[in-house]
Scaffold this motif. Sequence first.
Motif, PDB file in Angstrom:
ATOM      1  N   UNK A 227     -47.479  60.681 -70.786  1.00  0.00           N
ATOM      2  CA  UNK A 227     -46.848  60.710 -72.110  1.00  0.00           C
ATOM      3  C   UNK A 227     -47.892  60.896 -73.207  1.00  0.00           C
ATOM      4  N   UNK A 228     -49.003  60.179 -73.111  1.00  0.00           N
ATOM      5  CA  UNK A 228     -50.059  60.276 -74.116  1.00  0.00           C
ATOM      6  C   UNK A 228     -50.681  61.672 -74.129  1.00  0.00           C
ATOM      7  N   UNK A 229     -50.997  62.195 -72.931  1.00  0.00           N
ATOM      8  CA  UNK A 229     -51.620  63.515 -72.839  1.00  0.00           C
ATOM      9  C   UNK A 229     -50.688  64.590 -73.378  1.00  0.00           C
ATOM     10  N   UNK A 230     -49.425  64.511 -73.024  1.00  0.00           N
ATOM     11  CA  UNK A 230     -48.490  65.559 -73.439  1.00  0.00           C
ATOM     12  C   UNK A 230     -48.228  65.551 -74.930  1.00  0.00           C
ATOM     13  N   UNK A 231     -48.297  64.380 -75.556  1.00  0.00           N
ATOM     14  CA  UNK A 231     -48.126  64.352 -77.009  1.00  0.00           C
ATOM     15  C   UNK A 231     -49.307  65.032 -77.699  1.00  0.00           C
ATOM     16  N   UNK A 232     -50.513  64.817 -77.184  1.00  0.00           N
ATOM     17  CA  UNK A 232     -51.686  65.502 -77.748  1.00  0.00           C
ATOM     18  C   UNK A 232     -51.560  67.010 -77.543  1.00  0.00           C
ATOM     19  N   UNK A 233     -51.128  67.407 -76.348  1.00  0.00           N
ATOM     20  CA  UNK A 233     -50.958  68.833 -76.060  1.00  0.00           C
ATOM     21  C   UNK A 233     -49.893  69.432 -76.970  1.00  0.00           C
ATOM     22  N   UNK A 234     -48.835  68.695 -77.234  1.00  0.00           N
ATOM     23  CA  UNK A 234     -47.784  69.177 -78.136  1.00  0.00           C
ATOM     24  C   UNK A 234     -48.350  69.455 -79.527  1.00  0.00           C
ATOM     25  N   UNK A 235     -49.242  68.573 -79.985  1.00  0.00           N
ATOM     26  CA  UNK A 235     -49.848  68.757 -81.302  1.00  0.00           C
ATOM     27  C   UNK A 235     -50.698  70.022 -81.323  1.00  0.00           C
ATOM     28  N   UNK A 236     -51.489  70.218 -80.268  1.00  0.00           N
ATOM     29  CA  UNK A 236     -52.357  71.391 -80.208  1.00  0.00           C
ATOM     30  C   UNK A 236     -51.552  72.683 -80.081  1.00  0.00           C
ATOM     31  N   UNK A 237     -50.486  72.649 -79.286  1.00  0.00           N
ATOM     32  CA  UNK A 237     -49.673  73.843 -79.095  1.00  0.00           C
ATOM     33  C   UNK A 237     -48.893  74.185 -80.357  1.00  0.00           C
ATOM     34  N   UNK A 238     -48.668  73.184 -81.221  1.00  0.00           N
ATOM     35  CA  UNK A 238     -47.937  73.449 -82.467  1.00  0.00           C
ATOM     36  C   UNK A 238     -48.683  74.457 -83.342  1.00  0.00           C
ATOM     37  N   UNK A 239     -50.014  74.537 -83.176  1.00  0.00           N
ATOM     38  CA  UNK A 239     -50.807  75.521 -83.908  1.00  0.00           C
ATOM     39  C   UNK A 239     -50.893  76.799 -83.083  1.00  0.00           C
ATOM     40  N   UNK A 240     -50.632  77.954 -83.674  1.00  0.00           N
ATOM     41  CA  UNK A 240     -50.887  79.207 -82.946  1.00  0.00           C
ATOM     42  C   UNK A 240     -52.333  79.248 -82.481  1.00  0.00           C
ATOM     43  N   UNK A 241     -52.544  79.771 -81.271  1.00  0.00           N
ATOM     44  CA  UNK A 241     -53.874  79.739 -80.679  1.00  0.00           C
ATOM     45  C   UNK A 241     -54.945  80.349 -81.542  1.00  0.00           C
ATOM     46  N   UNK A 242     -54.677  81.507 -82.118  1.00  0.00           N
ATOM     47  CA  UNK A 242     -55.680  82.184 -82.931  1.00  0.00           C
ATOM     48  C   UNK A 242     -55.957  81.388 -84.201  1.00  0.00           C
ATOM     49  N   UNK A 243     -54.925  80.726 -84.750  1.00  0.00           N
ATOM     50  CA  UNK A 243     -55.128  79.904 -85.946  1.00  0.00           C
ATOM     51  C   UNK A 243     -55.995  78.696 -85.617  1.00  0.00           C
ATOM     52  N   UNK A 244     -55.746  78.084 -84.446  1.00  0.00           N
ATOM     53  CA  UNK A 244     -56.569  76.951 -84.023  1.00  0.00           C
ATOM     54  C   UNK A 244     -58.020  77.388 -83.852  1.00  0.00           C
ATOM     55  N   UNK A 245     -58.217  78.581 -83.279  1.00  0.00           N
ATOM     56  CA  UNK A 245     -59.574  79.106 -83.096  1.00  0.00           C
ATOM     57  C   UNK A 245     -60.254  79.330 -84.438  1.00  0.00           C
ATOM     58  N   UNK A 246     -59.508  79.849 -85.423  1.00  0.00           N
ATOM     59  CA  UNK A 246     -60.081  80.082 -86.755  1.00  0.00           C
ATOM     60  C   UNK A 246     -60.491  78.757 -87.395  1.00  0.00           C
ATOM     61  N   UNK A 247     -59.665  77.734 -87.229  1.00  0.00           N
ATOM     62  CA  UNK A 247     -59.988  76.413 -87.795  1.00  0.00           C
ATOM     63  C   UNK A 247     -61.275  75.872 -87.172  1.00  0.00           C
ATOM     64  N   UNK A 248     -61.388  75.997 -85.845  1.00  0.00           N
ATOM     65  CA  UNK A 248     -62.577  75.481 -85.157  1.00  0.00           C
ATOM     66  C   UNK A 248     -63.822  76.251 -85.589  1.00  0.00           C
ATOM     67  N   UNK A 249     -63.712  77.584 -85.701  1.00  0.00           N
ATOM     68  CA  UNK A 249     -64.855  78.388 -86.143  1.00  0.00           C
ATOM     69  C   UNK A 249     -65.248  78.018 -87.564  1.00  0.00           C
TER      70      UNK A 249
ATOM     71  N   UNK B 218     -65.007  75.163 -88.899  1.00  0.00           N
ATOM     72  CA  UNK B 218     -65.703  73.870 -88.842  1.00  0.00           C
ATOM     73  C   UNK B 218     -67.100  74.018 -88.250  1.00  0.00           C
ATOM     74  N   UNK B 219     -67.210  74.772 -87.162  1.00  0.00           N
ATOM     75  CA  UNK B 219     -68.485  74.890 -86.443  1.00  0.00           C
ATOM     76  C   UNK B 219     -69.422  75.908 -87.066  1.00  0.00           C
ATOM     77  N   UNK B 220     -68.871  76.891 -87.770  1.00  0.00           N
ATOM     78  CA  UNK B 220     -69.682  77.971 -88.314  1.00  0.00           C
ATOM     79  C   UNK B 220     -69.453  79.250 -87.529  1.00  0.00           C
ATOM     80  N   UNK B 221     -69.957  80.366 -88.040  1.00  0.00           N
ATOM     81  CA  UNK B 221     -69.729  81.659 -87.418  1.00  0.00           C
ATOM     82  C   UNK B 221     -70.815  81.936 -86.389  1.00  0.00           C
ATOM     83  N   UNK B 222     -70.482  82.807 -85.428  1.00  0.00           N
ATOM     84  CA  UNK B 222     -71.429  83.162 -84.384  1.00  0.00           C
ATOM     85  C   UNK B 222     -70.734  83.283 -83.044  1.00  0.00           C
TER      86      UNK B 222
END
Length: 299
Positions: A129-151, A153-157
């Motif tokens: 239940x705990x794992x799936x709720x976290x996964x639900x939160x992550x899946x709520x973001x489109x994959x490419x949008x999540x990648x843009x957010x991470x980049x 934060x981390x910087x370009x490269x």
Amino acid sequence: MPMEKKVDQISQLQTPKSDSEIRQVWRHLRRNRMAMLGLVILALFLVCSIFAPFITPHDPIKLDLINALQDPSSENLMGTDWQGRDVFTRILYGGRISLAIGFITVAIGLAVGIPVGTLSGYYGGKLDLFVQRIIDILIAFPGILLAIVVVTILGVGVEQVMIAVGISTIPIYTRLVRGSVLSVKEEGYVAAAKSLGIGDARIIIRHILPNCLGPIIVMSTFRIATSILWAAGLGFLGLGAQPPDPEWGAMLSNGREYMRSAPYLTTFPGLAIFLMVLGFNLLGDGLRDALDPRSRKYG
């Protein structure tokens, strides 16, 4: 223990581990012309990228402003860019970056998604239940949008793109592995192994995970293609590889200003992205059919 060996034999029947089973998969895959086409495309990209220094005499990053924006010719098969660099050479070396991004991002997703999805599906309960709720939160973001957010934060490269796209694949693998484990753990040989007192770790490693390999392999093939496409998109936005690295998405972005005077600057990198993604998708479709026992039975 004879009974334990019997359980192992039954478990092994469910997954293509033996040489004969692997040969059956290969034979079925070989009959699929589109899968073979995809395999040939990928093999060409791989060989050309690895042996790029032996294929082309040009330097992918060395400037030659005198020969800038030269049309395709026998000397420069795909012309030169606005800084005089050979486009064909940059595409060959760019293949290294794209392939590395594809494989490393999938490796990141596998490294996290397999153990998390396995434990979630096998033990269930509050952990699931705990794992799936976290996964639900992550899946709520489109994959490419999540990648843009991470980049962001981390910087370009390139390294940051690998991490960002890899993180975006973790929810997909977690869900896939969890579903496969939920199905496999209901098989009779798993119950027999538990009744013999075999530990959970051994059951997971020897009986459950090997029988989840088919879906994981197929998904990995498709995810490599998606990762390459997303990395090219991030490069196009200026969030990926930075100049003078010969990354296909960045080459597309930089060539936009010359689309009328030198359309080959966008045509050839775009074609390279298209062919590589197509190759992985065709191979993935073929592997999906070849690893399906029902398809092999009636194929």
